[in-house]
Design a protein around this motif. Sequence first.
Motif, PDB file in Angstrom:
ATOM      1  N   VAL A 420      98.594 107.351  41.609  1.00 51.86           N
ATOM      2  CA  VAL A 420      97.587 106.951  40.626  1.00 51.86           C
ATOM      3  C   VAL A 420      98.024 105.601  40.069  1.00 51.86           C
ATOM      4  O   VAL A 420      99.072 105.507  39.415  1.00 51.86           O
ATOM      5  CB  VAL A 420      97.456 107.991  39.495  1.00 51.86           C
ATOM      6  N   ALA A 421      97.242 104.570  40.307  1.00 49.11           N
ATOM      7  CA  ALA A 421      97.665 103.203  39.977  1.00 49.11           C
ATOM      8  C   ALA A 421      96.785 102.580  38.901  1.00 49.11           C
ATOM      9  O   ALA A 421      95.597 102.913  38.777  1.00 49.11           O
ATOM     10  CB  ALA A 421      97.627 102.338  41.230  1.00 49.11           C
ATOM     11  N   ASN A 422      97.397 101.655  38.141  1.00 48.20           N
ATOM     12  CA  ASN A 422      96.598 100.882  37.196  1.00 48.20           C
ATOM     13  C   ASN A 422      95.911  99.728  37.928  1.00 48.20           C
ATOM     14  O   ASN A 422      96.087  99.535  39.142  1.00 48.20           O
ATOM     15  CB  ASN A 422      97.448 100.403  36.011  1.00 48.20           C
ATOM     16  N   GLY A 423      95.147  98.953  37.181  1.00 43.90           N
ATOM     17  CA  GLY A 423      94.364  97.884  37.796  1.00 43.90           C
ATOM     18  C   GLY A 423      95.191  96.849  38.542  1.00 43.90           C
ATOM     19  O   GLY A 423      94.890  96.522  39.702  1.00 43.90           O
ATOM     20  N   PRO A 424      96.246  96.279  37.909  1.00 37.76           N
ATOM     21  CA  PRO A 424      97.058  95.289  38.628  1.00 37.76           C
ATOM     22  C   PRO A 424      97.667  95.830  39.918  1.00 37.76           C
ATOM     23  O   PRO A 424      97.715  95.123  40.933  1.00 37.76           O
ATOM     24  CB  PRO A 424      98.147  94.951  37.601  1.00 37.76           C
ATOM     25  N   ALA A 425      98.095  97.082  39.910  1.00 38.51           N
ATOM     26  CA  ALA A 425      98.684  97.663  41.120  1.00 38.51           C
ATOM     27  C   ALA A 425      97.639  97.851  42.204  1.00 38.51           C
ATOM     28  O   ALA A 425      97.905  97.625  43.397  1.00 38.51           O
ATOM     29  CB  ALA A 425      99.348  98.996  40.785  1.00 38.51           C
ATOM     30  N   ARG A 426      96.451  98.280  41.822  1.00 38.55           N
ATOM     31  CA  ARG A 426      95.378  98.449  42.814  1.00 38.55           C
ATOM     32  C   ARG A 426      94.972  97.100  43.397  1.00 38.55           C
ATOM     33  O   ARG A 426      94.700  96.985  44.600  1.00 38.55           O
ATOM     34  CB  ARG A 426      94.168  99.129  42.179  1.00 38.55           C
ATOM     35  N   LYS A 427      94.939  96.087  42.554  1.00 37.34           N
ATOM     36  CA  LYS A 427      94.570  94.756  43.031  1.00 37.34           C
ATOM     37  C   LYS A 427      95.554  94.253  44.071  1.00 37.34           C
ATOM     38  O   LYS A 427      95.169  93.649  45.087  1.00 37.34           O
ATOM     39  CB  LYS A 427      94.510  93.777  41.848  1.00 37.34           C
ATOM     40  N   GLU A 428      96.834  94.508  43.856  1.00 41.24           N
ATOM     41  CA  GLU A 428      97.873  94.057  44.786  1.00 41.24           C
ATOM     42  C   GLU A 428      98.195  95.104  45.862  1.00 41.24           C
ATOM     43  O   GLU A 428      99.094  94.890  46.677  1.00 41.24           O
ATOM     44  CB  GLU A 428      99.154  93.723  44.006  1.00 41.24           C
TER      45      GLU A 428
END
Length: 546
Positions: A420-428
């Motif tokens: 389960v990732a936050n926005g910055p992690a999903r973006k990268e």
Amino acid sequence: MALPKITAHTELSALSAIEHDALVAVYTDLDSLSSLQSSWASAIEPYRSIDKDFGQTVALVPSGAVGGNRLVLSPTGSLNDDTDDVRKIGEAAKAGIARAIEAGAKRPALVLAQAPPSPAEAPLDADYSRWIEVALLGALEASYVTLVVREFRESSRKGELENLDSIDLVVPGVIAQDCLKHVITRVRAIEAGRRLAKDVGYGDPERMTPYKCAEYIEQTVKGVKGIEYEEIKDLEVLKNEYPLLYHSSRASLAEKKTWPCIVKLAYKSPDPTKVKEHLYLVGKGVTYDTGGISLKIGAAMRGMSRDKLGACGLAGFVLATGLVEEPSVDITCILAFERNSIGPNALLPDEVVVSRAGVRVLIGDTDAEGRLVMTDAVCECREKILAARAAGDYTPSAIYTAATLTGHVIRAYGWYGAAVANGPARKEKWDHRLLVAGLAYGDPFENSVMRRDDHQFIASKTDREDVYQSNCNPSTQTDRGHQYPAAFIIKASGLDKHSLSAGKDAISFIHVDIAGSAEDGVEPGLGLMGITGSPVATFAGAFWTA
């Protein structure tokens, strides 16, 4: 924790019958296997002639052409159907080696007789790029003897400490000798990491108290190049710097043997010029979970000595990374160990505890302790990233938590882990890397998406607290029960200030719930399930370049 000696061969002709005492052949098609070696066909034919299903399951047949007169046939089944993947190869190798051990073998040869489908022919979700590694890891899994069994055998002088002395790995015609040796080097490191995770993980609540977990990890990583060990046991330091961990463990303070502690492992690349990223890892190490005052009732407490497997897996990954001397990463790893006990000084629902980040946390359920023990360590990682950036170090970085956190993830996905990732992690695509690596190493992960509902669920509705830790229902009875804890960790650690809207101050965060993948899902009668060593292999696949 000694591994069997592993010798690589790229041709069958290089294998001497004197060197091994059983030959395990892993194959997809029995006809192709028979054509590989005429003497095998002669041994197999009498059985095929009377049994049309022969060769579809593991079988042991006598053959004077192989060492020990033991030829073990271990089929994979199809590898190109809709849901086939590399696990079938690992499972076949494990089953074949296990049968050889049952037959009395100590020095088996493992022959990977047929290569899997090419990428163009493989099913959509199958990745066979690491098939040799997965097969060898399966074989080593079959040979593993738990720490508790080794210690019993040693103290009672009953039985041998290890199942195997050696494995001859034969992969004919598809890989060069030097490449195969490199594969073995990687596998030995991954397996050493998995065995550390299993050794600590299998320990019962008294064998592996918080302090004993720390001691065993320290002993295991000692002398490994690039790894530094540190521990924090001082209760005042824990109370001030890791207040959520401290208060969660209050009931355990009555006995020193169950006091909490923090273990820090730091890995430094042997070549700083090759470092591409810095991983910050936080592991849940709850050595036994009674639920605290929110007591687990009925059979719910059974197996809770396994609630430390997140910390165990991360310790194993750091060990494995040090053993291969991986040049591309630096690692900061913080493992939070505690026993979640019940007693007169226990943490209580309705308490408000202030986190390291200064966030007021309203306790709703003391059985939701995992998010508490990790959150202050996540905050510390956040501080370290900001300090590095302030000093001019903008090495790409991400924070990962690993925990057997919820039963909900098992209800949602079965025996698989979830990221389960936050926005910055999903973006990268930090979370996507786990999915890709998990498919290649036979430890598949699911990617769960964090939604606004998760943040809304834990958002305070009064001025008396800043965040709700949990509701008072089991995760299995709560909508989005394995996703919303990540939102809590983000808020209580101060990571909410580092979302996509923070721009250059954004920090990637990925919560990995391994409640499903840490165990094999097979209940052996009234005993506990087997431990897999997840996510050691998946993290290696995601973050190693060597």
